[in-house]
Structures are given as C-alpha cells and as structure tokens.
Design a protein around this motif. Structure first.
Motif, mmCIF file in Angstrom:
data_model
loop_
_atom_site.group_PDB
_atom_site.id
_atom_site.type_symbol
_atom_site.label_atom_id
_atom_site.label_comp_id
_atom_site.label_asym_id
_atom_site.label_seq_id
_atom_site.Cartn_x
_atom_site.Cartn_y
_atom_site.Cartn_z
ATOM 1 N N ALA A 469 -66.780 -12.168 85.029
ATOM 2 C CA ALA A 469 -67.411 -13.483 84.870
ATOM 3 C C ALA A 469 -68.902 -13.368 84.588
ATOM 4 O O ALA A 469 -69.500 -14.279 84.005
ATOM 5 C CB ALA A 469 -67.180 -14.320 86.121
ATOM 6 N N SER A 470 -69.505 -12.235 84.966
ATOM 7 C CA SER A 470 -70.936 -12.028 84.709
ATOM 8 C C SER A 470 -71.192 -11.516 83.304
ATOM 9 O O SER A 470 -72.344 -11.276 82.927
ATOM 10 C CB SER A 470 -71.513 -11.035 85.731
ATOM 11 N N GLY A 471 -70.123 -11.306 82.525
ATOM 12 C CA GLY A 471 -70.278 -10.893 81.137
ATOM 13 C C GLY A 471 -70.138 -9.408 80.887
ATOM 14 O O GLY A 471 -70.348 -8.945 79.758
ATOM 15 N N LYS A 472 -69.755 -8.635 81.895
ATOM 16 C CA LYS A 472 -69.625 -7.190 81.732
ATOM 17 C C LYS A 472 -68.366 -6.825 80.941
ATOM 18 O O LYS A 472 -67.440 -7.607 80.805
ATOM 19 C CB LYS A 472 -69.602 -6.503 83.096
ATOM 20 N N ASP A 473 -68.353 -5.592 80.452
ATOM 21 C CA ASP A 473 -67.211 -5.031 79.730
ATOM 22 C C ASP A 473 -66.839 -5.849 78.491
ATOM 23 O O ASP A 473 -65.671 -5.952 78.125
ATOM 24 C CB ASP A 473 -66.008 -4.912 80.668
ATOM 25 N N GLY A 474 -67.858 -6.442 77.876
ATOM 26 C CA GLY A 474 -67.628 -7.188 76.645
ATOM 27 C C GLY A 474 -67.243 -8.640 76.844
ATOM 28 O O GLY A 474 -67.102 -9.379 75.852
ATOM 29 N N TYR A 475 -67.105 -9.091 78.094
ATOM 30 C CA TYR A 475 -66.688 -10.473 78.353
ATOM 31 C C TYR A 475 -67.884 -11.418 78.412
ATOM 32 O O TYR A 475 -67.982 -12.281 79.285
ATOM 33 C CB TYR A 475 -65.872 -10.534 79.647
ATOM 34 N N GLU A 476 -68.785 -11.297 77.438
ATOM 35 C CA GLU A 476 -69.982 -12.145 77.397
ATOM 36 C C GLU A 476 -69.656 -13.619 77.266
ATOM 37 O O GLU A 476 -70.435 -14.486 77.690
ATOM 38 C CB GLU A 476 -70.899 -11.729 76.242
ATOM 39 N N MET A 477 -68.489 -13.944 76.691
ATOM 40 C CA MET A 477 -68.122 -15.356 76.510
ATOM 41 C C MET A 477 -67.905 -16.077 77.838
ATOM 42 O O MET A 477 -67.912 -17.310 77.883
ATOM 43 C CB MET A 477 -66.880 -15.471 75.619
ATOM 44 N N LEU A 478 -67.740 -15.328 78.937
ATOM 45 C CA LEU A 478 -67.566 -15.956 80.249
ATOM 46 C C LEU A 478 -68.903 -16.235 80.938
ATOM 47 O O LEU A 478 -68.975 -17.045 81.854
ATOM 48 C CB LEU A 478 -66.707 -15.071 81.150
ATOM 49 N N LYS A 479 -69.925 -15.531 80.528
ATOM 50 C CA LYS A 479 -71.238 -15.676 81.166
ATOM 51 C C LYS A 479 -71.788 -17.076 80.908
ATOM 52 O O LYS A 479 -71.843 -17.547 79.785
ATOM 53 C CB LYS A 479 -72.194 -14.610 80.620
ATOM 54 N N GLY A 480 -72.187 -17.747 81.990
ATOM 55 C CA GLY A 480 -72.760 -19.078 81.852
ATOM 56 C C GLY A 480 -71.743 -20.201 81.909
ATOM 57 O O GLY A 480 -72.124 -21.383 81.924
ATOM 58 N N GLN A 481 -70.443 -19.885 81.949
ATOM 59 C CA GLN A 481 -69.422 -20.920 82.064
ATOM 60 C C GLN A 481 -69.392 -21.440 83.513
ATOM 61 O O GLN A 481 -69.759 -20.727 84.450
ATOM 62 C CB GLN A 481 -68.051 -20.360 81.698
#
Length: 536
Positions: A469-481
């Motif tokens: 959820a913090s955007g690690k491992d390429g999951y930047e799209m979750l950061k800020g949601q």
C-alpha cells in the motif's frame, strides 16, 4: 717440447670441475626444477540465512552444524575466510519476536554470526527491512566486516555508516581482496531510508577493485547480493578472480563468462567451500575449486556455538509451540508462490479478506518466505513465522476498478519463464487471466470480482499488506489511495493466520481453484522481454 702457459693449465683444471657442477645441478632426467607448491586459500560461503536452528523439521541446516563443519575445515588449513552473501537480519523467523519487551530485529542473527566466527558479510536488500537506524545498530554489534560499495548515505556523505566498500587481508601469504555490492533495486524492495541510495553496482565495483589492486591484492573476490544475470554482468564489467553470490536461494556454479560465479542454497542447508590455488611466485590464481557441503543431521552440533546462544533458548522454545494445523500440504516454495496460484497463497489471501471484510485481497508472493512444502499436520510458531516473517500491517485500500486492474498488471509485469518476481499476486475474491507474451501493461486479459466482470468505475475495498500500500515493489498506483487499518484490535497479519490455522476457517484447499490463469505462448514476444526479475 712446448710448454703450457699458466692460464691454459688453470683452464684445464677448471673444466672438469665445471662439468661436474653441471652434472650435479641438472637432474639426471633433464627436467627443470619443480615449481613451488601453490598457496591455498579457502573461502567458506553461506547466503540468505534466516534461521539459527535447523529447518525442514530439523533435517537440514542449523548454524551449530555449520560451526562444526567450519572447525573441521580449519583443522585441515588455517587459511580460511568465512563469508555471507547477504540477507540475514530479515526475513528471519526470530526477528519479530520480543526479548525484554523489544523486538530483536536481527540481533539474534548478528550474535549467531559472531559466535560462528564470520569474517565478512555483504549487505542484502532485506538488511534494510527494519529501517536504517536498526541496521546501523546491528552493524555496530557485529564483530565481522560488512561490505557495501554501492550503498551511500547522501546526507552524511560517503558509504552507509560502519560499512566498507572493500578490504584486504593477508591469508597464508596471499593478499586477498574482497568487495561487496547489493541489488540497485533495494530501494523499491525494502524500507531503506530517504538518505540511503543504491548506486550502479558495476561502477562501484570498478572503483573498489582499482583500490584493491593499488593496495596490493593479488587475488580479488566479489561478495555480491545480486541476481545471477547481474553477477554475469558484473563479471563482464570488471576483472575479478571469482564471485560469491547470494539472493537467488539456489546452488550455482557458473563459468560462462570466464569468471567463476558460485552460490549456495538458502538457510544454511549447505556450506560452500571455495579453494583457491595461488601461484606462490606470481600471486596469480591458478585454479578455483568449488564444493557444496551438505548440512544435515549427520553433522553434530558444535557445543561452543550452542553455549554462546544459550540466552536465546527460551525464544527457540517458544518457536516450537503449536499454533494450529493444516489438513493438507501447503505449497510455499518460492518458485511456485512467485509464478502461479498456490494453495498457500490463496489461503493467506482468503484469510486476509475474511478478517478485513474486504471485497478482494492481494498478497505478493515475495512476502511468503517458507520456501518449502509444508506437510499436512501440526504447525508450529516457527513455521508460522517462516510463512510471513515481515513487520507489516494489514490495511484496506479503496480503489477504482481501473486501479485494481493496474495492480494486477504490475503483479505480472515481470513474469516470464525464467523469472520468480516477488511482486507476483496471490489473490482472493477475484479471478484473473494474463498472457505473459503480451507487452507489459497489457497482459491482464480478463478479471472478475465476485463472479462479475471488473467495472473500471466501481470502487472496491482491497485488503493487502502495508508494504504494498506504500507503493513498494512497483505498486505505486496504491500509494495515496484512501487507506484504513484492516484490524482495529491490534492484531497483526500473523495473528490472522494463526487464528485461521487454529479454527480451520477459512480452510486451506488441497489444490488451487483456478483463480489465476496463465494464457498465451510459453515464451515472451520480443517487445515484452525484460531482464529476469530478482527475488524480493
């Protein structure tokens, strides 16, 4: 009669003497004098060791057994250097447990390496999982040298505190040079601080090797925490005599580049032994011989090592406590949880969704660390911690359907035949299909949530780990949601799994149910090819 002059008489007398010397100096066979025997240097190598005690129900591994093997090698030759290829502070099964009200965060592993007699360790990406301050504390407690030529502190200037780029040691008359480098993508796969940066490993290695040669090192060995492909790139980038690597969790002997690259299996189930034959006259490496010594029950535990670790006996006893059971064997091997649907991945995701009440759940395969098939039957706390050893919270993220699709696209973006990407998604509450032969970003070809096609405009509640959820491992799209804690009572993801194992709700399945489908050809199209994804 002609008189012989004095010089002539002296020459006549010296000739037989000279001939006699030649006859005695040259062996009767006519062979040249034998070259001096080579000097021998032994490096004992381990990597990715997360447990002090044996694994696989005691059948393999255990640092007390490694200590015995090390002492046996030392009896054969005093010219021994013991090294570690990174990743030990985390994800260690003991690191989240508390002693005197304080989480260990890898302290037990440093104490174990001190007791074993480790000489050098390279920083691994998971050394940063507890943050920079915890790592600095562990480095200060170490009686061995940490290496990390490409790990910089931009605020203080120079390398990370207490870490060296390289070191030179006289070993039995050989000037041995060692340097260390870690994955440049560590920033995205750990909790390294804002001021800690990971530079290009090739350029950092070039600078370190140049300094080692200036210091008179005749033999240079790279101690790395890189993927095999990155190790091969390093071998082409800078001339060294051997590379001892970590990170891949498998045994390797690779000589394809002309520079030998060696790796061992994780968790000390084997001990690598590299013997270097060095020319006694020139200092050049003549031969590198590699063996992997199995660490099994046949190897007795070293009493001195166990005595040094006696303070941790209550902790080890706690890890032996029963937490529940599984009616079926659970597939936890990294090669499986990072590449396809497995019953363990589905069980963990199902447990997270049930505990949070979310619509869907996702856990990355790299978070599931046991790396073995867990047999049906009783599960101990040690096995529970081995499944999920990270310091993470369970959260619920509100996402639009389009964002959920992007999440899945990221999860399969590094998937290919020879890759084991840690970002690979294990899911619950949804089914999806993907085609790895398609371009990155356009691989997910079908998604259904609750049996219905994904609605790009609808909002879904996604349960996942705070790391993602913090955007690690390429999951930047979750950061800020929009994000909220999934567990209001202070429980952790480990507590959720423990309760599921105790209650049998949800129950793990014997096999997958088809929630993840892989379609298309077995090889990637040209425009979709990517370098092999590293373990995370």
């Amino acid at each position: 009669m002609k008189k012989t002059t004095a010089p002539a008489r002296r020459g006549a007398l010296l000739l037989p003497l000279a001939l006699a010397w030649v006859l005695t100096a040259v062996p009767a066979s006519g062979a040249a004098p034998a070259a001096p025997a080579p000097l021998k240097v032994t490096l004992l190598h381990l990597a990715d060791v997360y447990q002090v005690q044996p694994v696989e129900s005691g059948r393999r591994g255990g640092l007390a057994r490694v200590a015995t093997l090390r002492k046996q090698v030392l009896k054969e030759s005093p010219n021994v250097v013991t090294v570690l290829g990174g990743d030990t502070l985390s994800p260690s099964v003991e690191s989240l447990l508390e002693v005197e009200g304080k989480a260990l965060k890898g302290r037990q592993m440093v104490d174990a390496w001190n007791a074993l007699g480790l000489d050098y360790a390279v920083l691994g990406n998971h050394e940063f999982d507890f943050g920079d301050d915890a790592l600095r504390e562990r480095v200060s407690e170490s009686r061995f040298t940490w290496l990390g030529a490409n790990v910089e502190d931009t605020k203080a200037g120079g390398l990370f505190a207490g870490v060296k780029a390289y070191d030179v040691r006289d070993v039995g008359g050989v000037k041995l040079g060692l340097f260390g480098v870690v994955l440049p993508e560590t920033k995205a796969t750990s909790k390294a601080g804002a001021d800690t940066q990971f530079t290009d490993f090739c350029e950092a290695s070039k600078a370190a090797v140049a300094k080692l040669r200036e210091a008179g090192a005749s033999v240079v060995v790279g101690l790395t925490h890189l993927t095999l492909e990155q190790d091969r790139s390093l071998a082409k980038c800078v001339k060294v005599d051997a590379i001892l690597g970590g990170h891949d969790h498998v045994g390797v002997e690779d000589r394809s580049t002309g520079t030998p690259i060696f790796k061992v299996h994780a968790d000390a189930v084997e001990l690598g032994r590299l013997t270097l034959d060095v020319d006694a006259t020139t200092g050049a490496l003549r031969k590198a011989t590699w063996k992997r010594l199995p660490v099994t029950r046949k190897v007795p535990e070293d009493a001195e090592f166990n005595a040094a670790m006696k303070a941790y006996e209550p902790l080890f006893a706690r890890l032996s406590e029963r937490v529940g059971r599984t009616p079926v064997a659970l597939e936890a091997r990294a090669s499986e949880v990072r590449t396809r649907e497995t019953n363990l991945g589905s069980f963990v995701a199902d447990s997270f969704r049930a505990a949070s009440g979310a619509d869907v759940a996702l856990v990355n395969g790299g978070a599931l660390r046991a790396d073995m098939v867990l047999p049906a039957g009783v599960l101990t706390r040690r096995e529970l911690h081995a499944i999920l050893p990270y310091e993470d919270a369970l959260v619920v993220v509100e996402v639009k359907g389009a964002t959920l699709r992007a999440v899945l696209e990221n999860g399969v973006s590094l998937s290919r035949e020879d890759a084991k990407p840690g970002r690979f998604p294990q899911v619950s509450g949804l089914r999806f299909a993907y085609d790895p032969s398609r371009p990155v970003g356009d691989r997910v070809v079908d998604v259904k949530v609750g049996g219905k096609p994904l609605d790009a405009e609808a909002t879904y509640r996604l349960a996942t780990l705070s790391f993602l959820a913090s955007g690690k491992d390429g999951y930047e799209m979750l950061k800020g949601q929009p994000t909220t804690p999934a567990l209001k009572d202070g429980r952790t993801p480990l507590d959720v799994l423990a309760e599921a194992f105790r209650s049998g709700k949800p129950a793990p399945r014997a096999k997958g149910d088809g929630r993840i489908a892989r379609r298309g050809t077995s090889t990637l199209s040209k425009d979709a090819r990517r370098p092999p994804a590293p373990l995370k």
